[in-house]
Scaffold this motif. Sequence first.
Motif, PDB file in Angstrom:
ATOM      1  N   UNK A  46       0.828  -1.209   0.000  1.00 34.49           N
ATOM      2  CA  UNK A  46       0.000   0.000   0.000  1.00 34.49           C
ATOM      3  C   UNK A  46       0.865   1.264   0.000  1.00 34.49           C
ATOM      4  N   UNK A  47       2.042   1.187   0.620  1.00 36.13           N
ATOM      5  CA  UNK A  47       2.962   2.326   0.656  1.00 36.13           C
ATOM      6  C   UNK A  47       4.335   1.808   1.059  1.00 36.13           C
ATOM      7  N   UNK A  48       5.345   2.606   0.746  1.00 37.69           N
ATOM      8  CA  UNK A  48       6.724   2.302   1.104  1.00 37.69           C
ATOM      9  C   UNK A  48       7.241   3.412   2.004  1.00 37.69           C
ATOM     10  N   UNK A  49       7.878   3.018   3.106  1.00 39.68           N
ATOM     11  CA  UNK A  49       8.542   3.968   4.000  1.00 39.68           C
ATOM     12  C   UNK A  49      10.047   3.840   3.814  1.00 39.68           C
ATOM     13  N   UNK A  50      10.731   4.953   3.632  1.00 43.21           N
ATOM     14  CA  UNK A  50      12.184   4.965   3.470  1.00 43.21           C
ATOM     15  C   UNK A  50      12.812   5.779   4.591  1.00 43.21           C
ATOM     16  N   UNK A  51      13.848   5.220   5.208  1.00 39.87           N
ATOM     17  CA  UNK A  51      14.498   5.906   6.330  1.00 39.87           C
ATOM     18  C   UNK A  51      15.661   6.795   5.899  1.00 39.87           C
ATOM     19  N   UNK A  52      16.358   6.423   4.806  1.00 45.79           N
ATOM     20  CA  UNK A  52      17.495   7.222   4.355  1.00 45.79           C
ATOM     21  C   UNK A  52      17.861   6.810   2.933  1.00 45.79           C
ATOM     22  N   UNK A  60      15.323  -0.940  -4.529  1.00 42.24           N
ATOM     23  CA  UNK A  60      14.215  -1.672  -5.126  1.00 42.24           C
ATOM     24  C   UNK A  60      13.035  -0.810  -5.527  1.00 42.24           C
ATOM     25  N   UNK A  61      13.066   0.472  -5.165  1.00 40.77           N
ATOM     26  CA  UNK A  61      11.899   1.334  -5.400  1.00 40.77           C
ATOM     27  C   UNK A  61      11.534   1.448  -6.883  1.00 40.77           C
ATOM     28  N   UNK A  62      12.481   1.670  -7.812  1.00 41.32           N
ATOM     29  CA  UNK A  62      12.072   1.791  -9.220  1.00 41.32           C
ATOM     30  C   UNK A  62      11.302   0.575  -9.729  1.00 41.32           C
ATOM     31  N   UNK A  63      11.743  -0.630  -9.375  1.00 39.15           N
ATOM     32  CA  UNK A  63      11.047  -1.834  -9.838  1.00 39.15           C
ATOM     33  C   UNK A  63       9.677  -1.961  -9.192  1.00 39.15           C
ATOM     34  N   UNK A  64       9.559  -1.553  -7.942  1.00 40.01           N
ATOM     35  CA  UNK A  64       8.244  -1.608  -7.283  1.00 40.01           C
ATOM     36  C   UNK A  64       7.278  -0.612  -7.918  1.00 40.01           C
ATOM     37  N   UNK A  65       7.777   0.570  -8.248  1.00 42.21           N
ATOM     38  CA  UNK A  65       6.920   1.565  -8.904  1.00 42.21           C
ATOM     39  C   UNK A  65       6.544   1.128 -10.320  1.00 42.21           C
ATOM     40  N   UNK A  67       6.025  -1.968 -11.157  1.00 39.66           N
ATOM     41  CA  UNK A  67       4.995  -3.012 -10.977  1.00 39.66           C
ATOM     42  C   UNK A  67       3.693  -2.423 -10.440  1.00 39.66           C
ATOM     43  N   UNK A  68       3.801  -1.424  -9.534  1.00 43.92           N
ATOM     44  CA  UNK A  68       2.630  -0.764  -8.945  1.00 43.92           C
ATOM     45  C   UNK A  68       2.795   0.744  -9.137  1.00 43.92           C
ATOM     46  N   UNK A  69       2.401   1.288 -10.287  1.00 40.17           N
ATOM     47  CA  UNK A  69       2.716   2.685 -10.650  1.00 40.17           C
ATOM     48  C   UNK A  69       2.169   3.731  -9.695  1.00 40.17           C
ATOM     49  N   UNK A  70       1.112   3.434  -8.957  1.00 34.87           N
ATOM     50  CA  UNK A  70       0.550   4.432  -8.041  1.00 34.87           C
ATOM     51  C   UNK A  70       1.059   4.260  -6.610  1.00 34.87           C
ATOM     52  N   UNK A  83      12.636   9.183  -6.288  1.00 33.87           N
ATOM     53  CA  UNK A  83      11.301   8.656  -6.604  1.00 33.87           C
ATOM     54  C   UNK A  83      10.297   8.845  -5.475  1.00 33.87           C
ATOM     55  N   UNK A  84      10.651   9.586  -4.444  1.00 33.24           N
ATOM     56  CA  UNK A  84       9.696   9.831  -3.364  1.00 33.24           C
ATOM     57  C   UNK A  84       8.485  10.583  -3.889  1.00 33.24           C
ATOM     58  N   UNK A  85       7.306  10.170  -3.449  1.00 27.28           N
ATOM     59  CA  UNK A  85       6.077  10.876  -3.804  1.00 27.28           C
ATOM     60  C   UNK A  85       5.576  11.745  -2.663  1.00 27.28           C
ATOM     61  N   UNK A  86       6.007  11.448  -1.433  1.00 25.10           N
ATOM     62  CA  UNK A  86       5.622  12.215  -0.250  1.00 25.10           C
ATOM     63  C   UNK A  86       6.859  12.428   0.606  1.00 25.10           C
TER      64      UNK A  86
END
Length: 254
Positions: A46-52, A60-65, A67-70, A83-86
């Motif tokens: 549902x969402x990804x949290x990144x610490x640093x 892995x974020x580009x491949x996850x986005x 696969x799940x563009x939103x 690639x952060x959206x928030x």
Amino acid sequence: MRLQPIPAFDDNYIWTLEADDGGTIVVDPGDAQPLLAAAEQGFEPRAVLLTHHHNDHIGGVPALRARWPTLEIIAPDDARIPLATTRVEAGDRVERGPWRFEVLAAPGHTATHIAFFGHGHLFCGDTLFSLGCGRLFEGTPSQMLDSLDRLAALPADTLVCCGHEYSRSNAAFARAVDPDNAALERREQEIIAMRSAHRPTLPVSLHSELACNPFLRVDTPAVRDAVAAHAGAMQKDRVAVFAALRRWKDGFRA
């Protein structure tokens, strides 16, 4: 909610926290492949949290986005995470569906490092490890000690979810610093048994870390005296004790 550490690379953990409806929050996905494989069994981020910004936490974020563009990517305000959206900062609250997290400042390992605390879990990236703490790549000893103090003030039953499986090597150093600590001796034996059985040593309770982790115990006589003996002089204040302890760890070989 169901917590799961997913091994990645040599010693990273990707953390997932699954809600009752099957939706999942993902923390620090350095490698997308384990998550993409899990999608075949119904995994739904549902969402990804990144610490640093380090690549073993965001790679892995580009491949996850793809696969799940939103998919929402929630991260500190750092251009090195493109690639952060928030973007979030200390004091913000992340509220998505059933998940509620408080954002904590945790600089020291990196300048913009943050941590997420919610549902009794602390996702602290590379700031706090079991029996250790992160190297000071961008921050100062004062910043890192302040970050550790902030995390140490959370409820003692908090489950600490670190970014790496460093517990066994950290235990060797902690025992060199604090050899008479009975709680530390028990934790080391627990770690040895878990790793021998190929089990994660994480999460670990903050209560355990407060009793065992020398980097959370710089105010105790045992740690202060050990640092003074190693450095050849008493340190002038707690920041100096921490800095000397971190230098000791940087050069330590079991």
